[in-house]
Structure formats: C-alpha cells, structure tokens
Design a protein around this motif. Sequence first.
Motif, PDB file in Angstrom:
ATOM      1  N   TYR A  86      -1.227  11.624   4.786  1.00  0.00           N
ATOM      2  CA  TYR A  86      -2.467  10.903   4.537  1.00  0.00           C
ATOM      3  C   TYR A  86      -3.536  11.897   4.105  1.00  0.00           C
ATOM      4  CZ  TYR A  86      -0.036   7.151   6.919  1.00  0.00           C
ATOM      5  OH  TYR A  86       0.891   6.193   7.275  1.00  0.00           O
TER       6      TYR A  86
ATOM      7  N   LEU B  54      -7.372  11.990   3.415  1.00  0.00           N
ATOM      8  CA  LEU B  54      -8.504  11.155   3.781  1.00  0.00           C
ATOM      9  C   LEU B  54      -9.812  11.927   3.671  1.00  0.00           C
ATOM     10  CD1 LEU B  54      -6.894   9.689   7.030  1.00  0.00           C
ATOM     11  CD2 LEU B  54      -6.804   8.709   4.731  1.00  0.00           C
TER      12      LEU B  54
ATOM     13  N   THR C 298       3.974   9.152  -0.096  1.00  0.00           N
ATOM     14  CA  THR C 298       5.329   9.145   0.463  1.00  0.00           C
ATOM     15  C   THR C 298       6.264   9.693  -0.599  1.00  0.00           C
ATOM     16  OG1 THR C 298       4.771   7.171   1.751  1.00  0.00           O
ATOM     17  CG2 THR C 298       7.103   7.759   1.583  1.00  0.00           C
TER      18      THR C 298
ATOM     19  N   CYS D  19      -2.362   7.613   0.644  1.00  0.00           N
ATOM     20  CA  CYS D  19      -1.127   7.893   1.376  1.00  0.00           C
ATOM     21  C   CYS D  19      -0.045   8.256   0.363  1.00  0.00           C
ATOM     22  CB  CYS D  19      -0.694   6.687   2.197  1.00  0.00           C
ATOM     23  SG  CYS D  19       0.904   6.910   3.024  1.00  0.00           S
TER      24      CYS D  19
ATOM     25  N   GLU E  22      -0.407   5.738  -2.815  1.00  0.00           N
ATOM     26  CA  GLU E  22      -1.091   4.472  -2.613  1.00  0.00           C
ATOM     27  C   GLU E  22      -2.477   4.680  -2.013  1.00  0.00           C
ATOM     28  OE1 GLU E  22       2.627   1.504  -1.570  1.00  0.00           O
ATOM     29  OE2 GLU E  22       1.752   2.695   0.057  1.00  0.00           O
ATOM     30  N   GLU E  23      -3.402   3.841  -2.410  1.00  0.00           N
ATOM     31  CA  GLU E  23      -4.723   3.870  -1.809  1.00  0.00           C
ATOM     32  C   GLU E  23      -4.666   3.222  -0.425  1.00  0.00           C
ATOM     33  OE1 GLU E  23      -7.749   2.213  -4.231  1.00  0.00           O
ATOM     34  OE2 GLU E  23      -7.367   3.535  -5.943  1.00  0.00           O
ATOM     35  N   VAL E  24      -5.323   3.870   0.540  1.00  0.00           N
ATOM     36  CA  VAL E  24      -5.478   3.321   1.882  1.00  0.00           C
ATOM     37  C   VAL E  24      -6.946   3.448   2.255  1.00  0.00           C
ATOM     38  CG1 VAL E  24      -3.123   3.888   2.605  1.00  0.00           C
ATOM     39  CG2 VAL E  24      -4.947   5.555   2.964  1.00  0.00           C
ATOM     40  N   GLU E  25      -7.301   2.898   3.390  1.00  0.00           N
ATOM     41  CA  GLU E  25      -8.689   3.004   3.821  1.00  0.00           C
ATOM     42  C   GLU E  25      -9.087   4.467   3.964  1.00  0.00           C
ATOM     43  OE1 GLU E  25     -11.631   1.343   7.395  1.00  0.00           O
ATOM     44  OE2 GLU E  25      -9.472   0.938   7.434  1.00  0.00           O
TER      45      GLU E  25
ATOM     46  N   LYS F 227      -1.369   8.677  10.872  1.00  0.00           N
ATOM     47  CA  LYS F 227      -2.090   7.590  10.207  1.00  0.00           C
ATOM     48  C   LYS F 227      -3.477   7.414  10.793  1.00  0.00           C
ATOM     49  CE  LYS F 227      -1.525   2.790   8.704  1.00  0.00           C
ATOM     50  NZ  LYS F 227      -0.626   1.598   8.703  1.00  0.00           N
ATOM     51  N   GLN F 228      -3.580   7.519  12.123  1.00  0.00           N
ATOM     52  CA  GLN F 228      -4.871   7.433  12.797  1.00  0.00           C
ATOM     53  C   GLN F 228      -5.383   8.848  13.022  1.00  0.00           C
ATOM     54  OE1 GLN F 228      -6.317   4.467  13.216  1.00  0.00           O
ATOM     55  NE2 GLN F 228      -4.485   3.525  12.323  1.00  0.00           N
TER      56      GLN F 228
END
Length: 668
Positions: A187, A189, A178, A176, A169-172, A245-246
């Motif tokens: 993630y 990034l 799974t 991501c 999936e696209e995330v900021e 995630k962060q």
Amino acid sequence: MSIEFGREICGNLNTAESREWLVTNGIGGYASGTVAGLLTRRYHGLLVAALKPPLGRTLLLTKLDETVLYDNRSYSLDTNRWADGTVSPHGYQNIEHFSLEGTIPLWRFAVADALLEKRVWMQQGVNTTYVQYTLRRATQPLKLTLKAMVNYRDYHSDTQSNGWKMSVEEVEEGICVTAYPGAVPVYLLSDGGSASVADDWYYGFDLAVERYRGLRDREDHLHAATFEVTLNPGEAIAFVASTEKQTNLNAEAALKLRRTQEQKLTGFWNSNLPLNTKESPIWIKQLILAADQFIVDRPMPEEPNSKTIIAGYHWFSDWGRDTMISLPGLTISTGRPEVARSILRTFARYVDQGMLPNRFPDGGDRPEYNTVDATLWYFEAVRAYYSATDDDNLLAELFPVLADIINWHCRGTRYNIHLDPADGLLFAGVAGVQLTWMDAKVDDWVVTPRIGKPIEVNALWYNALRTMAKFARHLGKPHQEYEAMADRTKYRFSRFWNDETGYCYDVLDSPDGDDAALRPNQIFAVSLPESPLTPVQQRSVVEVCGRSLVTSHGLRSRSVSEGLSLAPDHIQYKGKYGGNQYQRDGAYHQGTVWGWLLGPFVLAHLRVYKNPEQARQFLEPMANHLTAHGLGSLSEIFDGDAPMTARGCIAQAWTVAEVLRAWLATES
C-alpha cells in the motif's frame, strides 16, 4: 562528532553515491540507499520487507523520484544513472545538507529561497516505511510530485520486466499494488494531496556496485503511481509504504515514537557504563543505535517474542557464528541482557548433534549445520551473559545443552569434528566443506579449507572447557572431568607454538602438514578469557600481529609479506577485494581486512600491555569510518592495501559489536 555533509559531499556524485544510509524495522526488513538518491545496488530500496520475519526479504518500493515546482520553475530532487552511463536527472545538485538524526537520514534540498526537508524511517515490528517532506522555508507555495517506483522480487535478485503486468489500483488515500495473484499487496499512501495510477516500466537502471562485484548491473522498475501535493511554508506531508492495509498515517506520532525508542537505547548504554568512566564519546553513542539494527525478532510457536541477530546489511541472514560472536557486544555491553537471554534460549532449541546451526536459509528450509566454531562461541556468549547477570535459572536451563555439546565433540559429530585422543585437541574438516569463519567457497573450490586443528577452534575449545568447569562447580555438578580435559588441552596446545617464526601455526595436522601462514586467528588464543599460551607467547603473538596484520580498520586475514617470518605462502596475499565471485572470494580471507578482528586485537593488547589508553587508540579510526560507506555503522571488510577502502556489507554486526565491547573494556 556528528554525521552531516554539505554541498562539498552531496554535490559531488562520486562522494554522494559512495555513502549509504540504512534504517531497519526490527523484524529483518530495511530501507537503504545513497546520499545522492542514486541506486547503486540491487539491495537498495525504500521498503525491503521481511515477509517471513526475519527472512523472506522482498523489494517492494524501490524509490521515489521527486520533482518540485516553485515560482513556476521545475527542480528535480532525484538522481538516476542509466544503462548507457547517462546520469539524469541531477537532483543531487540540489542537496544543500545531509545528516543523520540518530539513525534517521535527513536531506535538505535548496531550490531558490525554498528549503525542503526529507526524512526516512521505519515503524518497528511491521513492514512500513515513512518518508516525510517538510517545507521549512519558502515565500510562496511549492508543488511536490512523487513518482513511486515499485518491484516485487527477492532482495538478492534483479528484475527484467519482460512485459510483467502488475495490478495497480486506487484505494482510499493512495494506491495498492499487487505484483501477481497471491503476492503480498503493498500500500502506497499519503496523508494529503492526490494519487493517480501510472503503470509504466522504467528500463535500465544502472547498478554500479553490482558491476564492481561482477554481477548483473541493470534493472527495471515499475512507475506504479504519481503523488502530488502543494505545500505552504511550514507544512509537511507523509508518504507511507506498507504491507499493512490499516496503516498509521500520523507521521509526527510515528516519528516521535521512533525517537523515543532511540533515546531508550542510549539510556540502556548509559546505565551500563562503569561508574568510574567518563561520558562516552558521540561516535560510541552512534554505535549503540547501530547495534540495535541487527537485533530482530525470530518468532517461534513456543516463544513468539524470541530474538536473533542479523549478521549484516544488506545481504546476510541470522548466522549462528556471527550471532554468538556479536551477542556480548550488541546486547550485554549495551545494557540489554534480556535480549541476550532470548537469543541464547532461541539458539539452544536448534542445537543438533552437539552443533549450533550456522545459517537459517532465506527459503525457510532446515538450518545448515556446517560450522565448527559457532557452537564454541556459544559457550563464550553464555559465559559473558552469566558474568553480567548471575542468572542462575538460565544457567541451569542451558547447562544440559552445553554438556551434551561437549559429549558430542568428544565422541565425534558431523564433518569429522572430534576430539583427538592423542593430544586432546579438536580436529575438524572434510574435503569440499568450509567449517571455520574463513568460509569462502566458489562452486567446489574451498578457498581456505583449514582441515585439521585450527588454532582459534582449539582456543575456543579450551575456553569452553574452563567455562564448563566453572559452571559445573557453581551448580554443584561434577567438574573434575572438564578440568582434566582443559588441563590436557592446555598442555598439548604447545604444539601450536612455532619457535622458528615466533608465532603460532594456523592449523595443525592438515592434509598438507602444519600450516605456518601468518594469520590473525591466533589472536583469540590471547583475547579469550582463558588463554592456553604462556605470557611470553601472548606478547609475541600481539607484537607479530601488530606489525604484520593490523590496519586502521581491523586485521588482515593473512600477512602481506614475510619480512619478519618464514611463512611459505605469502604470495597468496590479495590486497584488493573486488571483481566477480571467484575473484572476490579468492581475496576474502587472503589479505582482506576484517573489522571485527579489531576487537580481539585490542583485548589481547590490553591483556599483554595493561595500557587501556594505548589499546583504545586502535579503535579511534573507526570514529571517522562512521562517516563513510554505511553511515553511522561499521563495515564488514576493507582492502588489505592502503587506503583500505571499505567493501562488503555496509553494516556488519560483529564489527559494531566487537568495537563496542573492546571500547568498554578499555574504559573499565
């Protein structure tokens, strides 16, 4: 000496794929690959995360396949070998230079007049890998495309996709992935450019080293996403793979932190050097950084900051034996006694029936207590720590544990480990179980069972008794019993001496009688602080081992031939390590060279000849070995026959530790 290569190495696939790099995160995770960028092992990956630190290691990000577009021409930077033997693309041909900056691998790719740099490192304490690209030189913009290849499997396994559908999936700022419901998300990034979902399996990556090891040599990986960015001269972009995630995308700050950490490590070493020594050579400083890669967290409810030692990369966990052998060299010699203290306290909590655990399984099951020597090495680790720190508080805390261990060995514990009242020597062993460091086993076949009274076990027992007597006196506790036991052990240790051969039996009272095979285990009867041998016997042991077992990178695990001895079974010598598990384990302790044994040999040589300069010469070939196999580190094993090719783990804790410890001893 610096670890760097030009096109003479990087442009030759055979040499570039034989040299491997490693970065670690301090909790059991790592990233590793070849200079060529080619996968050769199931253990290679840019993010092998420790999901249950320090274990639960899982391959999440396998690699980045890179392409650049410059001046309307496309260049591949990645390299893959496929199941049919085809190599495509040939990105290694664009590597102009490779080097290590501390432990950080750095590639320089030259395409026309453009120069693109790539660095890989990990954030300490979390499962996060940084890959930074910097356009150092160009006359126009360069477009960089990255194909992120992912997986989700135990690092010992391999993947055949069989229609596996992951969630991508696209995330900021990225993607991501799974792998399945309940899996830990990864993630992917970037601090610039664009990311798009790909979700396309690539089949049949060829794993040449696994084929050499007799294991499955094919694997599939998922092309999960594609990242694209255009760089102007002087610009950089960071690609980050993480289970967090962060995640901090400030690569420059993360890189600065990593470099500062490595500077601290060399600072600890320099502060620990004896005042009368000259500055250590560059290759020793590189080993200081390598030493830190094995020290990892093992959080416990009562002590969340506790530490342990990973035995080797890529595939070992924290073994009790390896930890205790490695502890003095990795922590005390490097000026980090607080780490040693944590490890000693951690393992004290796991002592059971007078035994230290040999292995913590990856699955988190109950520790395995199938070792006779790990517990005895614990005494030597405590002695080395106390000698360096005078830490009376820890000594008082651990003394009851040590006393209980002695008591259990006297009355008997697991696997028939017990003190023989007839001669004061330790007996150990039952059929079907391997208890000493020579522990190879295939199915029900124990290659070197060594049931009876192994010489290094009894040398360690004697050393432990003398150590306990000193500890007891210092703490104002009864010491006479320990002294009496040590005296008796020393007196009966004479049984090990074989007048006919001029060296020691390897095992006494085995089911087949006394074992006269010429093995390196007797060197510990000379190298340990307390030796039960006479000075004449010590000298003879060092000379015999030197003539028949010593190589440039360690000691053979048994002699090649018996030109100077009468050992009956030299025909079992195996000079090359390779093949399937049966073949490999059949050679593991039957002639294979072990790098860690070089340290005890040097210490024994120093004791006998009292010539530090000459003893140090045995260590010097390891400086050159830092540029082969596991770059910047020292290998587990080597072939017994010339040219003694490196095998096994590319980075082994006790090899690094014992070379450091021995080098420091020759400088003191």
